[in-house]
Every structure is written in structure tokens, then in C-alpha cells.
Design a protein around this motif. Structure first.
Motif, PDB file in Angstrom:
ATOM      1  N   PHE A  85       0.791  -1.371   0.052  1.00  0.00           N
ATOM      2  CA  PHE A  85      -0.173  -0.117   0.046  1.00  0.00           C
ATOM      3  C   PHE A  85       0.849   1.269  -0.097  1.00  0.00           C
ATOM      4  N   ARG A  86       0.513   2.348  -1.031  1.00  0.00           N
ATOM      5  CA  ARG A  86       1.449   3.415  -1.016  1.00  0.00           C
ATOM      6  C   ARG A  86       1.091   4.787  -0.077  1.00  0.00           C
ATOM      7  N   GLU A  87       0.333   4.321   1.120  1.00  0.00           N
ATOM      8  CA  GLU A  87       0.003   5.094   2.180  1.00  0.00           C
ATOM      9  C   GLU A  87      -0.709   6.219   1.857  1.00  0.00           C
ATOM     10  N   ASN A  88      -1.490   6.453   0.702  1.00  0.00           N
ATOM     11  CA  ASN A  88      -2.491   7.368   0.549  1.00  0.00           C
ATOM     12  C   ASN A  88      -3.189   6.638  -0.331  1.00  0.00           C
ATOM     13  N   LEU A  89      -4.531   6.542  -0.362  1.00  0.00           N
ATOM     14  CA  LEU A  89      -5.482   5.595  -0.867  1.00  0.00           C
ATOM     15  C   LEU A  89      -5.499   6.272  -2.407  1.00  0.00           C
ATOM     16  N   PHE A  90      -5.585   7.594  -2.424  1.00  0.00           N
ATOM     17  CA  PHE A  90      -5.891   8.443  -3.793  1.00  0.00           C
ATOM     18  C   PHE A  90      -4.460   8.198  -4.649  1.00  0.00           C
ATOM     19  N   PHE A  91      -3.303   8.402  -4.153  1.00  0.00           N
ATOM     20  CA  PHE A  91      -1.990   8.124  -4.602  1.00  0.00           C
ATOM     21  C   PHE A  91      -1.838   6.629  -5.224  1.00  0.00           C
ATOM     22  N   ASP A  92      -2.223   5.987  -4.248  1.00  0.00           N
ATOM     23  CA  ASP A  92      -2.047   4.289  -4.672  1.00  0.00           C
ATOM     24  C   ASP A  92      -3.051   4.105  -5.945  1.00  0.00           C
ATOM     25  N   VAL A  93      -4.242   4.481  -5.932  1.00  0.00           N
ATOM     26  CA  VAL A  93      -5.098   4.249  -7.102  1.00  0.00           C
ATOM     27  C   VAL A  93      -4.567   5.015  -8.351  1.00  0.00           C
ATOM     28  N   THR A  94      -3.933   6.085  -8.063  1.00  0.00           N
ATOM     29  CA  THR A  94      -3.570   6.948  -9.293  1.00  0.00           C
ATOM     30  C   THR A  94      -2.346   6.363  -9.858  1.00  0.00           C
ATOM     31  N   LYS A  95      -1.408   5.650  -9.197  1.00  0.00           N
ATOM     32  CA  LYS A  95      -0.234   5.260  -9.558  1.00  0.00           C
ATOM     33  C   LYS A  95      -0.483   3.594 -10.036  1.00  0.00           C
ATOM     34  N   ASN A  96      -1.240   2.880  -9.616  1.00  0.00           N
ATOM     35  CA  ASN A  96      -1.697   1.811 -10.050  1.00  0.00           C
ATOM     36  C   ASN A  96      -2.290   1.590 -11.336  1.00  0.00           C
ATOM     37  N   THR A  97      -3.164   2.621 -11.857  1.00  0.00           N
ATOM     38  CA  THR A  97      -4.135   2.668 -12.775  1.00  0.00           C
ATOM     39  C   THR A  97      -3.215   2.655 -14.101  1.00  0.00           C
ATOM     40  N   PRO A  98      -2.229   3.308 -14.358  1.00  0.00           N
ATOM     41  CA  PRO A  98      -1.360   3.004 -15.671  1.00  0.00           C
ATOM     42  C   PRO A  98      -0.740   1.665 -15.785  1.00  0.00           C
ATOM     43  N   ILE A  99      -0.581   0.972 -14.557  1.00  0.00           N
ATOM     44  CA  ILE A  99      -0.379  -0.312 -14.940  1.00  0.00           C
ATOM     45  C   ILE A  99      -1.403  -1.186 -15.617  1.00  0.00           C
ATOM     46  N   ARG A 100      -2.472  -0.967 -15.063  1.00  0.00           N
ATOM     47  CA  ARG A 100      -3.950  -1.709 -15.850  1.00  0.00           C
ATOM     48  C   ARG A 100      -3.952  -1.095 -17.138  1.00  0.00           C
ATOM     49  N   MET A 101      -3.934   0.182 -17.286  1.00  0.00           N
ATOM     50  CA  MET A 101      -3.876   0.776 -18.611  1.00  0.00           C
ATOM     51  C   MET A 101      -3.213   0.125 -19.769  1.00  0.00           C
ATOM     52  N   ALA A 102      -1.929   0.229 -19.300  1.00  0.00           N
ATOM     53  CA  ALA A 102      -1.016  -0.757 -20.354  1.00  0.00           C
ATOM     54  C   ALA A 102      -1.322  -2.138 -20.468  1.00  0.00           C
ATOM     55  N   ALA A 125       2.250  -1.871 -25.809  1.00  0.00           N
ATOM     56  CA  ALA A 125       2.171  -1.064 -24.601  1.00  0.00           C
ATOM     57  C   ALA A 125       2.659  -1.620 -23.514  1.00  0.00           C
ATOM     58  N   VAL A 126       3.366  -0.867 -22.655  1.00  0.00           N
ATOM     59  CA  VAL A 126       4.255  -1.203 -21.700  1.00  0.00           C
ATOM     60  C   VAL A 126       4.041  -0.235 -20.375  1.00  0.00           C
ATOM     61  N   SER A 127       4.180  -0.591 -19.205  1.00  0.00           N
ATOM     62  CA  SER A 127       4.221   0.200 -18.067  1.00  0.00           C
ATOM     63  C   SER A 127       5.275   0.017 -17.710  1.00  0.00           C
ATOM     64  N   ILE A 128       5.838   1.364 -17.102  1.00  0.00           N
ATOM     65  CA  ILE A 128       7.366   1.477 -16.936  1.00  0.00           C
ATOM     66  C   ILE A 128       7.426   2.410 -15.593  1.00  0.00           C
ATOM     67  N   SER A 129       8.281   1.910 -14.659  1.00  0.00           N
ATOM     68  CA  SER A 129       8.593   2.873 -13.381  1.00  0.00           C
ATOM     69  C   SER A 129       9.770   2.971 -13.169  1.00  0.00           C
ATOM     70  N   PRO A 130      10.456   4.171 -12.785  1.00  0.00           N
ATOM     71  CA  PRO A 130      11.794   4.180 -12.301  1.00  0.00           C
ATOM     72  C   PRO A 130      11.823   3.689 -11.003  1.00  0.00           C
ATOM     73  N   GLY A 131      13.148   3.668 -10.434  1.00  0.00           N
ATOM     74  CA  GLY A 131      13.431   3.327  -9.117  1.00  0.00           C
ATOM     75  C   GLY A 131      13.289   4.540  -8.260  1.00  0.00           C
ATOM     76  N   PHE A 132      13.860   4.842  -7.197  1.00  0.00           N
ATOM     77  CA  PHE A 132      14.118   5.955  -6.613  1.00  0.00           C
ATOM     78  C   PHE A 132      14.831   7.137  -7.304  1.00  0.00           C
ATOM     79  N   LEU A 133      13.889   7.897  -7.881  1.00  0.00           N
ATOM     80  CA  LEU A 133      14.367   9.084  -8.853  1.00  0.00           C
ATOM     81  C   LEU A 133      14.820  10.159  -8.458  1.00  0.00           C
TER      82      LEU A 133
END
Length: 308
Positions: free
Chosen positions: A172-189, A203-211
């Protein structure tokens, strides 16, 4: 073995939606370094600053960096929450280039809206919904207008940029709105991969590490030159990577004739570095997601140095 992407995207056209700073800027620059013509969009220009409140980075500067890297950078001010602006952008690309080969959905700009340590009913609702609009609605609007141009030729690539891979975001990303926002592009891809398959698209979902973005460096009061000084305050920052690491990952994907093997998947910059052989600017190859999986969450003995 690493194969250089220099010149590999000559004649190709890319749209990096959200290219003002950070990962968006670096992806635009690295696509340019591979020879692409890159349309860099965002809300902060030399005349106007977005709600993010940073006048130090502009889309014009991004376009200039793209051109300096060897590509052709074109800055276009666009608010990707405004459908007519996005429609006009795509019409311009079609008019000027007649094609679109790479779409990078990187629009975000919601860091200032996040409050950690509170329940979903305790946070500011307006801020939470704004996060969803900035990080989800913008991606949907942009895809809606850009994909008809992208699918005219087989081989088109859509990159959904987010924070955290599918595996990492099981925590869990410790803020529900943030969690949903950042999980959605994964499903979109994943969904876009199904839609694009018949057109030969990926279509690919990609994330950086600690940016180590401009904002993150400012947050810790350091610069790119002395970023390790922040490790004392935040030990996990030792695994941090520059935005260009993600940029090189996207350029490698775009240049890979076999990129369809990644379609629908959620990957990280560190994961792609192992496959394509590119490094960060300092020659290291950080695997932040592996570090967090094994050491931080998994309790395995190890340090960030073991994952660089």
C-alpha cells in the motif's frame, strides 16, 4: 549485450506528454539522442508556470536539450486535461509529421497534493480527486486522441509511466488516492496491449526506481553533484537513479524490433537495464525494485551497493 540506440530512431516521431522535468524530460532527451523527432508537452513555459510552481524547468528547455542530444525537439504547451488542446496537438503532429511512432504518457505533477499518514476520509478530498485527474484522466484523454495516429503504422509503442511496478505496488502506497492513481497506468498498459495487438502495437507500463529528479534533489537539499549527502537523512536514497536511466530504458524499448515481448507488462528501469545492457549516467546499473523487494520488504541481508 548492450546495443547503442544512437540513430536507431531516425525518422521516428515521439510524443512525450509531460516532458517539462524529471523523467519526462529525460525520456524526451534520450529518444532525441536516438534520433527521434520529439514533441515535448507540458504546462510550464518561459511565460507561464503550472500549479507545480517550478519556473526553473520549461518545455522549451526540454526541446532544446532534445535537439542538442541529436534529435529534433518541438515544445508545445498543452494542458492534457483539456481535450481540445490534446486534439489540436495531435492534429499538429499529423499535419507536420504524418505519423506517430511512440507515445509516452508521463503526465503527473501531483506531488504537492499528497498527504501521507492519514486515512482516505481524513485527507483533503479535492486534492485526492485532483491527483486522479492529473495522473489518470490525462493519460486517458491523450491516448484517446493520439492512438488513431499511432496505429496507422504497425510497430507503434505506448509507454505508460507510473511510480512503482505491479509487484512493488502490492505494498500500500500510504495514501489511497495516490495508490489508485499510480496503479491505474499499470492496468491501462495491460488493456492497451490488448487493443493494440491487432495493429502490431505494444503498450508497456514502466517505473523508475528511487528517482533523483529536480524536485527530489531539492527536497533533500542536495544537487546531482553531491546527492550522496542525502543518504544520511534517507538511507534508501543510496539506490537512487537519475531520470536518464528511465530515459535510456524507453529509448531501448523503442529501438527494439522485438519489443512486443514486453506488451502488457509492468517493468522497471533496472529490470530493462539487465536485458538491454544500458547504464545510468555514472556507469552504474541500479536495481531499486530488486533492492526494495529483497532487502527493505523481504528482510534479506544486503545494502544498496549490492544492487548497483
Amino acid at each position: 549485450m548492450y546495443v547503442s540506440t544512437q540513430g536507431a530512431l531516425a525518422g521516428k516521431v515521439a510524443l512525450v506528454a509531460g516532458a517539462t522535468r524529471g523523467a519526462g524530460r529525460a525520456m524526451a532527451v534520450e529518444l532525441g539522442a536516438a534520433g527521434a523527432t520529439v514533441y515535448a508537452t507540458g504546462r510550464t513555459t518561459r511565460e507561464k508556470v503550472s500549479e507545480v510552481g517550478r519556473a526553473t524547468e520549461t518545455i522549451e528547455e526540454t526541446a532544446e536539450l532534445v535537439t542538442a542530444a541529436g534529435g529534433t525537439g518541438i515544445a508545445v504547451p498543452v494542458d492534457h486535461l483539456e481535450p481540445e488542446q490534446v486534439r489540436a496537438l495531435v492534429e499538429r503532429i499529423e499535419r507536420e509529421q504524418g505519423r506517430l511512432d511512440v507515445l509516452v504518457n508521463d503526465v503527473w505533477g501531483g506531488e504537492h497534493l499528497i498527504t501521507f499518514g492519514k486515512k482516505s476520509w481524513e485527507v483533503n478530498l479535492e486534492n485526492g480527486l485532483r491527483m486522479l485527474r492529473l495522473g489518470v484522466e490525462t493519460h486517458l484523454i491523450t491516448s484517446h486522441y493520439a492512438l488513431p495516429l499511432l496505429v496507422r503504422r504497425p510497430g507503434g509503442l505506448v509507454v505508460e509511466v507510473t511510480d512503482g511496478t505491479e509487484e512493488f505496488n502490492k505494498t500500500f502506497r500510504e495514501n489511497l488516492f495516490f495508490d489508485v492513481t499510480k496503479n491505474t497506468p499499470i492496468r491501462m498498459a495491460y488493456g492497451l496491449a490488448q487493443e493494440l495487438k491487432e495493429f502490431g502495437g505494444t503498450a508497456v507500463s514502466i517505473s523508475p526506481g528511487f528517482l533523483r529528479s529536480e524536485q527530489m534533489l531539492d527536497h533533500f537539499g542536495v544537487t546531482e553533484e553531491n546527492w550522496r549527502d542525502a543518504v544520511e537523512k534517507e538511507p534508501h536514497f543510496a539506490i537512487a537513479e537519475t531520470p536518464h536511466y528511465l530515459g535510456r530504458a524507453v529509448a531501448a524499448l523503442a529501438a527494439d524490433p522485438d519489443r512486443a515481448r514486453w506488451s502488457g507488462k509492468s517493468v522497471s528501469s533496472g529490470e530493462l537495464a539487465k536485458v538491454y545492457g544500458f547504464t545510468d549516467l555514472d556507469g552504474s546499473r541500479p536495481d531499486a525494485m530488486g533492492y526494495f523487494r529483497d532487502v527493505v520488504f523481504g528482510g534479506k541481508e544486503g545494502t544498496a551497493a549490492d544492487y548497483r
